[in-house]
Design an enzyme around this catalytic site. Sequence first.
Site, PDB file in Angstrom:
ATOM      1  CD  GLU A 182     -64.453  17.193  -2.712  1.00  0.00           C
ATOM      2  OE1 GLU A 182     -65.531  17.646  -3.167  1.00  0.00           O
ATOM      3  OE2 GLU A 182     -64.392  16.321  -1.840  1.00  0.00           O
ATOM      4  CG  HIS A 211     -63.026  11.612  -2.199  1.00  0.00           C
ATOM      5  ND1 HIS A 211     -63.308  11.701  -3.548  1.00  0.00           N
ATOM      6  CD2 HIS A 211     -63.826  12.535  -1.602  1.00  0.00           C
ATOM      7  CE1 HIS A 211     -64.217  12.640  -3.755  1.00  0.00           C
ATOM      8  NE2 HIS A 211     -64.557  13.156  -2.583  1.00  0.00           N
ATOM      9  NE  ARG A 215     -74.323  10.490  -2.022  1.00  0.00           N
ATOM     10  CZ  ARG A 215     -74.895  11.437  -2.757  1.00  0.00           C
ATOM     11  NH1 ARG A 215     -75.420  11.133  -3.926  1.00  0.00           N
ATOM     12  NH2 ARG A 215     -74.940  12.681  -2.319  1.00  0.00           N
ATOM     13  CG  HIS A 245     -66.524  14.771  -6.955  1.00  0.00           C
ATOM     14  ND1 HIS A 245     -67.797  14.689  -6.428  1.00  0.00           N
ATOM     15  CD2 HIS A 245     -65.699  14.995  -5.904  1.00  0.00           C
ATOM     16  CE1 HIS A 245     -67.737  14.854  -5.125  1.00  0.00           C
ATOM     17  NE2 HIS A 245     -66.471  15.034  -4.777  1.00  0.00           N
ATOM     18  CD  GLN A 254     -68.520  12.310  -1.851  1.00  0.00           C
ATOM     19  OE1 GLN A 254     -68.547  13.406  -2.391  1.00  0.00           O
ATOM     20  NE2 GLN A 254     -69.213  12.030  -0.739  1.00  0.00           N
TER      21      GLN A 254
END
Length: 383
Positions: free
Chosen positions: A129, A251, A270, A94, A92
């Site tokens: 993240e 990642h 995804r 972001h 995926q």
Amino acid sequence: MDRLDNSIRPYAWGSATAIPQLLGVEPTGEPQAEMWMGAHPGAPSRTARGTLVEVIDADPEKELGAASVDRFGPRLPFLLKILAAGAPLSLQVHPDLEQARHGHADEERRGIPVDAPHRNYKDANHKPELICALTEFDGLCGFRDPLQAADLLDGLGVDSLKPYIDLLHAHPAEAALREVLTAILTADPAEMAHTVAEAMAACVRLGEEYAPYADIAHHYPGDPGVIAAMLLNHVRLQPGEALFLGAGIPHAYLSGLGVEIMANSDNVLRCGLTPKHVDVPELLRVVRFEAGDPGVLRPEASPDGEEVYETPIDEFRLSRYVLPEGGAAHDLTRATPQILLCTAGSVRAGEYELTPGRSVFVPAGDKAEVSGSGTLYRATMII
């Protein structure tokens, strides 16, 4: 401060034993993938005063501080998790903040329900993240050098991979990676399933460097993400090491137990290793086709014993304290809200005794003194 009672998410990829072992409880037999600590509406932590969402909503400035409310709005801007991967997660990326705002507004305008399976942008926020390993932790992060990826694929001896190998030798590198990922994700499903089956057999036979991809293919037979995964850097973190995952970086987490912190968002695009929707055009718009070192982070120690994982993000700040037996107490009082999480030993936080997996919420400016012998993670933000 408030003791937190946290929800555990039973995603299929979760380990059945890692979180129970950390908490010192019996496994249920079901996968336990993530324990959420924070004020995400999907699974807010509970306190004696109500859910953390209710506590913050009742008086945002008291709980978060005026500076945080001015900067991030009347909500906790980060979500802290314990993540236990027993099987590979989806591959995926972001979006960045601008992409998230634009994508969310567009999908709202088109009337796509927020819970629709083909919805990409559940909110208007980005989702950087950080994952910090508590055990040895395997993951994929960012693109390999295209020539290294070509060598890895070539070593399988699978004839149907030859076109991808040839493309990876093209220049410039960014264009080569884009073209190969596009070709993988748009290939005929039946042909790709056959290629993945051949690749899996070769990975099993070759072992060592190919072992992670054999495991991925075992869990996701026929999935084009198996081949896409081989374009990425394989990373093995040792306990205490971390990875920062910024916008557009492909990642996947493969196995292990870690502490994860992120901006409070659900936006995921995804690339594979999932039965869920893959929006290839939008994915290709968001992915950053830059090859490079994944950049393993190690904490930087300060004189007061705090070890900080430095990232370029203000919505969250993660650090840890390794408290020795008989050491002095630490005053962690801060003008921003905090979540304190014990992962080893026994740590006294205010009136609460924290054992592994237990946590507290500390409102902005509230007294926060900790002592004991163990490891404590501290999640807050930068104002």
